[in-house]
Design a protein around this motif. Structure first.
Motif, PDB file in Angstrom:
ATOM      1  N   MET A   1       0.821  -1.197   0.000  1.00 10.36           N
ATOM      2  CA  MET A   1       0.000   0.000   0.000  1.00 10.36           C
ATOM      3  C   MET A   1       0.860   1.253   0.000  1.00 10.36           C
ATOM      4  O   MET A   1       0.512   2.246  -0.608  1.00 10.36           O
ATOM      5  CB  MET A   1      -0.938  -0.023   1.199  1.00 10.36           C
ATOM      6  N   GLY A   2       1.987   1.229   0.669  1.00  9.24           N
ATOM      7  CA  GLY A   2       2.900   2.363   0.663  1.00  9.24           C
ATOM      8  C   GLY A   2       2.266   3.646   1.160  1.00  9.24           C
ATOM      9  O   GLY A   2       1.424   3.646   2.042  1.00  9.24           O
ATOM     10  N   ILE A   3       2.655   4.745   0.563  1.00  8.06           N
ATOM     11  CA  ILE A   3       2.224   6.076   1.002  1.00  8.06           C
ATOM     12  C   ILE A   3       0.864   6.463   0.431  1.00  8.06           C
ATOM     13  O   ILE A   3       0.240   7.401   0.911  1.00  8.06           O
ATOM     14  CB  ILE A   3       3.302   7.144   0.656  1.00  8.06           C
ATOM     15  N   THR A   4       0.373   5.761  -0.590  1.00 10.41           N
ATOM     16  CA  THR A   4      -0.882   6.176  -1.217  1.00 10.41           C
ATOM     17  C   THR A   4      -2.032   6.161  -0.210  1.00 10.41           C
ATOM     18  O   THR A   4      -2.091   5.323   0.679  1.00 10.41           O
ATOM     19  CB  THR A   4      -1.245   5.291  -2.424  1.00 10.41           C
ATOM     20  N   GLY A   5      -2.916   7.140  -0.359  1.00 12.83           N
ATOM     21  CA  GLY A   5      -4.071   7.271   0.516  1.00 12.83           C
ATOM     22  C   GLY A   5      -4.131   8.644   1.150  1.00 12.83           C
ATOM     23  O   GLY A   5      -3.388   9.562   0.786  1.00 12.83           O
ATOM     24  N   ASP A   6      -5.047   8.763   2.094  1.00 12.29           N
ATOM     25  CA  ASP A   6      -5.258  10.023   2.809  1.00 12.29           C
ATOM     26  C   ASP A   6      -4.654   9.919   4.204  1.00 12.29           C
ATOM     27  O   ASP A   6      -4.809   8.895   4.881  1.00 12.29           O
ATOM     28  CB  ASP A   6      -6.750  10.324   2.932  1.00 12.29           C
ATOM     29  N   TRP A   7      -4.009  10.997   4.638  1.00  7.99           N
ATOM     30  CA  TRP A   7      -3.279  11.009   5.909  1.00  7.99           C
ATOM     31  C   TRP A   7      -3.630  12.241   6.723  1.00  7.99           C
ATOM     32  O   TRP A   7      -3.720  13.341   6.174  1.00  7.99           O
ATOM     33  CB  TRP A   7      -1.771  11.028   5.638  1.00  7.99           C
ATOM     34  N   ASP A   8      -3.804  12.054   8.026  1.00  9.49           N
ATOM     35  CA  ASP A   8      -3.880  13.166   8.970  1.00  9.49           C
ATOM     36  C   ASP A   8      -2.469  13.375   9.512  1.00  9.49           C
ATOM     37  O   ASP A   8      -1.886  12.460  10.097  1.00  9.49           O
ATOM     38  CB  ASP A   8      -4.827  12.844  10.128  1.00  9.49           C
ATOM     39  N   VAL A   9      -1.925  14.561   9.283  1.00 10.69           N
ATOM     40  CA  VAL A   9      -0.520  14.831   9.599  1.00 10.69           C
ATOM     41  C   VAL A   9      -0.413  15.987  10.586  1.00 10.69           C
ATOM     42  O   VAL A   9      -1.123  16.996  10.462  1.00 10.69           O
ATOM     43  CB  VAL A   9       0.273  15.139   8.307  1.00 10.69           C
ATOM     44  N   ARG A  10       0.486  15.829  11.541  1.00 12.35           N
ATOM     45  CA  ARG A  10       0.792  16.890  12.500  1.00 12.35           C
ATOM     46  C   ARG A  10       2.246  17.307  12.279  1.00 12.35           C
ATOM     47  O   ARG A  10       3.144  16.474  12.273  1.00 12.35           O
ATOM     48  CB  ARG A  10       0.596  16.413  13.926  1.00 12.35           C
ATOM     49  N   ILE A  11       2.441  18.611  12.129  1.00 16.43           N
ATOM     50  CA  ILE A  11       3.780  19.176  11.967  1.00 16.43           C
ATOM     51  C   ILE A  11       4.020  20.080  13.167  1.00 16.43           C
ATOM     52  O   ILE A  11       3.284  21.047  13.379  1.00 16.43           O
ATOM     53  CB  ILE A  11       3.895  19.979  10.658  1.00 16.43           C
ATOM     54  N   LYS A  12       5.028  19.749  13.957  1.00 15.54           N
ATOM     55  CA  LYS A  12       5.343  20.536  15.162  1.00 15.54           C
ATOM     56  C   LYS A  12       6.383  21.585  14.802  1.00 15.54           C
ATOM     57  O   LYS A  12       7.565  21.290  14.716  1.00 15.54           O
ATOM     58  CB  LYS A  12       5.844  19.621  16.268  1.00 15.54           C
ATOM     59  N   THR A  13       5.928  22.815  14.597  1.00 12.53           N
ATOM     60  CA  THR A  13       6.816  23.898  14.191  1.00 12.53           C
ATOM     61  C   THR A  13       7.187  24.746  15.401  1.00 12.53           C
ATOM     62  O   THR A  13       6.543  24.659  16.440  1.00 12.53           O
ATOM     63  CB  THR A  13       6.131  24.799  13.136  1.00 12.53           C
ATOM     64  N   PRO A  14       8.185  25.604  15.257  1.00 13.70           N
ATOM     65  CA  PRO A  14       8.545  26.503  16.367  1.00 13.70           C
ATOM     66  C   PRO A  14       7.410  27.447  16.772  1.00 13.70           C
ATOM     67  O   PRO A  14       7.401  27.956  17.887  1.00 13.70           O
ATOM     68  CB  PRO A  14       9.735  27.291  15.812  1.00 13.70           C
ATOM     69  N   THR A  25      -1.508   9.866  -4.339  1.00 16.17           N
ATOM     70  CA  THR A  25      -2.079   8.962  -5.322  1.00 16.17           C
ATOM     71  C   THR A  25      -0.966   8.453  -6.238  1.00 16.17           C
ATOM     72  O   THR A  25       0.098   9.077  -6.341  1.00 16.17           O
ATOM     73  CB  THR A  25      -3.166   9.649  -6.169  1.00 16.17           C
ATOM     74  N   GLU A  26      -1.235   7.339  -6.890  1.00 15.53           N
ATOM     75  CA  GLU A  26      -0.277   6.772  -7.837  1.00 15.53           C
ATOM     76  C   GLU A  26      -1.001   6.470  -9.131  1.00 15.53           C
ATOM     77  O   GLU A  26      -2.088   5.892  -9.134  1.00 15.53           O
ATOM     78  CB  GLU A  26       0.336   5.492  -7.278  1.00 15.53           C
ATOM     79  N   HIS A  27      -0.413   6.883 -10.243  1.00 13.04           N
ATOM     80  CA  HIS A  27      -0.967   6.615 -11.569  1.00 13.04           C
ATOM     81  C   HIS A  27       0.177   6.269 -12.502  1.00 13.04           C
ATOM     82  O   HIS A  27       1.117   7.058 -12.656  1.00 13.04           O
ATOM     83  CB  HIS A  27      -1.737   7.832 -12.082  1.00 13.04           C
ATOM     84  N   ASP A  28       0.119   5.093 -13.080  1.00  6.49           N
ATOM     85  CA  ASP A  28       1.175   4.609 -13.988  1.00  6.49           C
ATOM     86  C   ASP A  28       2.552   4.662 -13.336  1.00  6.49           C
ATOM     87  O   ASP A  28       3.550   5.023 -13.971  1.00  6.49           O
ATOM     88  CB  ASP A  28       1.187   5.397 -15.298  1.00  6.49           C
ATOM     89  N   GLY A  29       2.601   4.337 -12.054  1.00  5.79           N
ATOM     90  CA  GLY A  29       3.867   4.287 -11.342  1.00  5.79           C
ATOM     91  C   GLY A  29       4.398   5.615 -10.853  1.00  5.79           C
ATOM     92  O   GLY A  29       5.452   5.668 -10.232  1.00  5.79           O
ATOM     93  N   LEU A  30       3.678   6.709 -11.124  1.00  7.89           N
ATOM     94  CA  LEU A  30       4.113   8.035 -10.681  1.00  7.89           C
ATOM     95  C   LEU A  30       3.266   8.493  -9.502  1.00  7.89           C
ATOM     96  O   LEU A  30       2.035   8.421  -9.545  1.00  7.89           O
ATOM     97  CB  LEU A  30       4.002   9.054 -11.811  1.00  7.89           C
ATOM     98  N   LEU A  31       3.926   8.978  -8.464  1.00  4.85           N
ATOM     99  CA  LEU A  31       3.233   9.490  -7.283  1.00  4.85           C
ATOM    100  C   LEU A  31       2.933  10.972  -7.438  1.00  4.85           C
ATOM    101  O   LEU A  31       3.742  11.731  -7.974  1.00  4.85           O
ATOM    102  CB  LEU A  31       4.099   9.294  -6.036  1.00  4.85           C
ATOM    103  N   SER A  32       1.755  11.364  -6.969  1.00  4.30           N
ATOM    104  CA  SER A  32       1.409  12.782  -6.890  1.00  4.30           C
ATOM    105  C   SER A  32       0.687  12.985  -5.567  1.00  4.30           C
ATOM    106  O   SER A  32       0.312  12.017  -4.894  1.00  4.30           O
ATOM    107  CB  SER A  32       0.533  13.221  -8.066  1.00  4.30           C
ATOM    108  N   GLY A  33       0.496  14.235  -5.194  1.00 10.46           N
ATOM    109  CA  GLY A  33      -0.158  14.463  -3.917  1.00 10.46           C
ATOM    110  C   GLY A  33      -0.485  15.916  -3.676  1.00 10.46           C
ATOM    111  O   GLY A  33      -0.096  16.801  -4.443  1.00 10.46           O
TER     112      GLY A  33
END
Length: 99
Positions: A1-14, A25-33
């Motif tokens: 499955m790898g990275i494809t899909g939807d993710w809830d992400v937290r970035i802890k910044t200063p 998403t992946e289409h024909d072996g190429l990732l986009s997002g």
């Protein structure tokens, strides 16, 4: 499955934590997002997945103009790593796949 899909992400910044929804998403072996935050939605670029190691870049304009580089490691439905904006210190990044 790898990275494809939807993710809830937290970035802890200063200046505080940011909650962002990422979609890969992946289409024909190429990732986009995309990343959808409170202020804007932006496209991801240069996405590279090498096994459990994933990197990508994105630019944002709000709350300030930054060019970000991400480096994370997948562990099933979770990932952890960091982002960096130029010379600024690294920010911790963690994500959980949405179900």
């Amino acid at each position: 499955m790898g990275i494809t899909g939807d993710w809830d992400v937290r970035i802890k910044t200063p200046i505080g934590s940011m909650e962002v929804r990422y979609t890969f998403t992946e289409h024909d072996g190429l990732l986009s997002g995309s990343a959808a935050g409170r202020h804007e939605t932006v496209a991801l670029s240069d996405i590279v997945a090498d096994g459990a190691h994933v990197t990508w870049r994105q630019s944002i304009t709000r709350p300030m103009r930054l060019h970000l580089e991400f480096d994370v490691h997948l562990d099933g439905d979770r990932f952890a790593g960091h982002s960096r904006a130029g010379r600024l210190p690294r920010s911790a990044v963690s994500g959980v796949r949405r179900r």
